[in-house]
Design a protein around this motif. Structure first.
Motif, PDB file in Angstrom:
ATOM      1  N   ALA A   9       0.787  -1.376  -0.345  1.00  0.00           N
ATOM      2  CA  ALA A   9       0.146   0.108  -0.066  1.00  0.00           C
ATOM      3  C   ALA A   9       0.704   0.715  -0.217  1.00  0.00           C
ATOM      4  CB  ALA A   9      -1.333  -0.319   1.065  1.00  0.00           C
ATOM      5  N   GLY A  10       2.248   1.021   0.553  1.00  0.00           N
ATOM      6  CA  GLY A  10       2.560   2.400  -0.024  1.00  0.00           C
ATOM      7  C   GLY A  10       2.910   2.929   1.029  1.00  0.00           C
ATOM      8  N   THR A  11       4.417   3.782   1.667  1.00  0.00           N
ATOM      9  CA  THR A  11       3.893   4.822   2.838  1.00  0.00           C
ATOM     10  C   THR A  11       4.357   6.188   2.008  1.00  0.00           C
ATOM     11  OG1 THR A  11       6.575   4.378   2.178  1.00  0.00           O
ATOM     12  CG2 THR A  11       4.980   2.715   3.885  1.00  0.00           C
ATOM     13  N   VAL A  12       4.143   7.225   3.598  1.00  0.00           N
ATOM     14  CA  VAL A  12       4.361   8.535   3.171  1.00  0.00           C
ATOM     15  C   VAL A  12       5.450   8.713   3.963  1.00  0.00           C
ATOM     16  CG1 VAL A  12       2.787  10.838   2.791  1.00  0.00           C
ATOM     17  CG2 VAL A  12       1.751   8.518   2.433  1.00  0.00           C
ATOM     18  N   GLN A  21       6.504  12.139  -0.214  1.00  0.00           N
ATOM     19  CA  GLN A  21       6.461  11.716  -1.285  1.00  0.00           C
ATOM     20  C   GLN A  21       5.395  10.229  -0.685  1.00  0.00           C
ATOM     21  OE1 GLN A  21      10.244  11.038  -2.167  1.00  0.00           O
ATOM     22  NE2 GLN A  21      10.521   8.995  -1.076  1.00  0.00           N
ATOM     23  N   ALA A  22       5.282   9.562  -1.721  1.00  0.00           N
ATOM     24  CA  ALA A  22       4.630   8.167  -1.591  1.00  0.00           C
ATOM     25  C   ALA A  22       5.636   7.161  -2.201  1.00  0.00           C
ATOM     26  CB  ALA A  22       3.875   8.023  -0.932  1.00  0.00           C
ATOM     27  N   VAL A  38       4.891   9.659  -5.726  1.00  0.00           N
ATOM     28  CA  VAL A  38       3.985  10.743  -6.308  1.00  0.00           C
ATOM     29  C   VAL A  38       4.596  11.699  -4.958  1.00  0.00           C
ATOM     30  CG1 VAL A  38       2.037   9.282  -7.110  1.00  0.00           C
ATOM     31  CG2 VAL A  38       2.105   9.405  -4.443  1.00  0.00           C
ATOM     32  N   TYR A  39       3.762  13.082  -4.570  1.00  0.00           N
ATOM     33  CA  TYR A  39       4.433  14.151  -3.904  1.00  0.00           C
ATOM     34  C   TYR A  39       3.473  15.334  -3.786  1.00  0.00           C
ATOM     35  CZ  TYR A  39       8.646  12.443  -5.910  1.00  0.00           C
ATOM     36  OH  TYR A  39       9.833  11.684  -6.488  1.00  0.00           O
ATOM     37  N   ASP A  44      -1.581  15.010   4.020  1.00  0.00           N
ATOM     38  CA  ASP A  44      -2.858  14.464   2.983  1.00  0.00           C
ATOM     39  C   ASP A  44      -2.900  14.512   1.586  1.00  0.00           C
ATOM     40  OD1 ASP A  44      -4.431  14.217   5.904  1.00  0.00           O
ATOM     41  OD2 ASP A  44      -4.838  16.400   6.029  1.00  0.00           O
ATOM     42  N   GLU A  45      -2.554  15.475   0.981  1.00  0.00           N
ATOM     43  CA  GLU A  45      -2.528  15.598  -0.466  1.00  0.00           C
ATOM     44  C   GLU A  45      -1.759  14.495  -0.206  1.00  0.00           C
ATOM     45  OE1 GLU A  45      -0.802  18.211  -4.358  1.00  0.00           O
ATOM     46  OE2 GLU A  45      -0.516  19.105  -1.856  1.00  0.00           O
TER      47      GLU A  45
END
Length: 377
Positions: A9-12, A21-22, A38-39, A44-45
């Protein structure tokens, strides 16, 4: 402690520059997986973008980590969009344009780097190599493929929509006159496929619709049949599919069609008895000597052979639809009714025929102006 996302599920994380970034592993057009970053300015964004990537990955939607080339996207589009959603005939036609024109001439271009100039150059080459009509069809295929890429958010604009396709001069259709049509039917009367030609001429049925007609859809007592499916041969496979519009259409039967179908049913019953155990009951109206559906090409060959025997100008079997529409319009049948009989998907197709025939009526009407405006002595 912050809740940790499950594997995949990825991490931020927060970057040194203050942004977030994720990273998520996502499927690629070639079937592999790769890490996509992605950035965002806020956590939250960035997390929202991460969730979108995870959801796309769950649905199996490819998200290239780099600008995908057309050599990667077009085969993926054919398999996952066209083959899954369109008819086999459409898939076969699109695959031909991809294989012969799009991949050889545009395959090395990236989806994001493809420009309107590239498309214009491509269309010019195809028109020179083949024809303007082929270039126009290739433009339609490219536009559809890029539209799918836009929906998948791989690109932000469809450059093919910014380029006008080549102009194509429509082939002028000259259907048989009423006398020539009668001559053909008289010549074909003894042919085993006579009833098929009657349906083509009197009802304007398409070749695939005629071959796909089943006795269960024919009611000779109430004089009506239902056009529900068509039989096509694509890539060596003979298969049944829905009509071109995807809709069933009931069509009242003129007496000439009823008589031809009754006669044909008697001939088929005799063929069934002669075949014995070799007969395969398929339920089709038009069959071979052993009950299998008639080959589309054989129906056309019989039509051409009978036309030559009758000494008539060469026309396509499909032109019988135009001839049917011409006779209906000349008889005063409203365009909307003609559209329903022929199974046109758009009224514009019918109006092309209607306008052609209406010109003769206009000429006759305006001919009266000579009489009306003639000076009185």
């Amino acid at each position: 402690m912050a809740k940790r996302n499950p594997n995949g599920a990825g991490t931020v994380t927060k970057r040194k520059d203050g942004r977030y970034q994720a990273a998520v592993y996502v499927p690629q057009p070639d079937g592999t997986s790769a890490r996509k970053f992605v950035y965002g300015k806020t956590w939250d964004e960035c997390d929202g973008k991460r969730k979108e990537l995870v959801e796309r990955a769950k649905q199996g939607i490819a998200t290239p980590t780099r600008s995908a080339k057309l050599t990667e996207w077009l085969p993926y589009w054919l398999e996952h969009f066209v083959a899954a959603e369109r008819k086999k005939t459409t898939h076969a036609k699109y695959e031909t344009h991809v294989r012969l024109y799009l991949l050889p001439l545009l395959g090395t271009k990236g989806l994001e780097s493809l420009s309107p100039r590239d498309v214009r150059t491509f269309l010019a080459k195809v028109a020179k190599k083949s024809s303007a009509a082929t270039a126009k069809e290739s433009h339609r295929v490219l536009r559809s493929a890029l539209s799918a890429a836009c929906r998948d958010e791989l690109i932000v604009r469809n450059v093919a929509m910014l380029v006008q396709p080549p102009r194509v001069t429509s082939r002028e259709v000259k259907p048989w006159t009423l006398a020539q049509t009668r001559t053909f039917l008289s010549t074909a009367r003894a042919d085993p496929l006579y009833a098929a030609f009657v349906l083509a001429i009197a009802l304007g049925m398409r070749r695939g619709e005629i071959i796909g007609l089943r006795w269960s859809e024919v009611d000779l007592d109430d004089r009506v049949l239902v056009v529900r499916e068509q039989v096509q041969r694509v890539r060596g496979e003979l298969y049944a599919d829905t009509t071109k519009s995807g809709k069933r259409r009931p069509v009242p039967l003129p007496r000439i069609c009823v008589a031809a179908l009754r006669w044909h049913r008697l001939r088929q019953a005799e063929a069934r008895r002669a075949a014995g155990a070799d007969w395969q009951e398929t339920g089709y109206v038009f069959t071979t000597r052993t009950g299998r559906p008639v080959e589309p090409s054989n129906l056309y060959r019989s039509f051409v052979r009978l036309s030559k025997t009758a000494g008539l100008p060469a026309v396509r079997l499909h032109d019988a639809r135009h001839g049917c529409a011409t006779l209906l319009v000349a008889s005063g049948v409203p365009p909307r009714v003609v559209m329903e009989i022929l199974g046109h998907s758009q009224i514009g197709l019918t109006m092309n025929v209607y306008t052609h025939v209406a010109q003769d009526t206009q000429r006759e009407a305006l001919g009266n102006m000579d009489r009306l405006l003639k000076p009185q002595h």
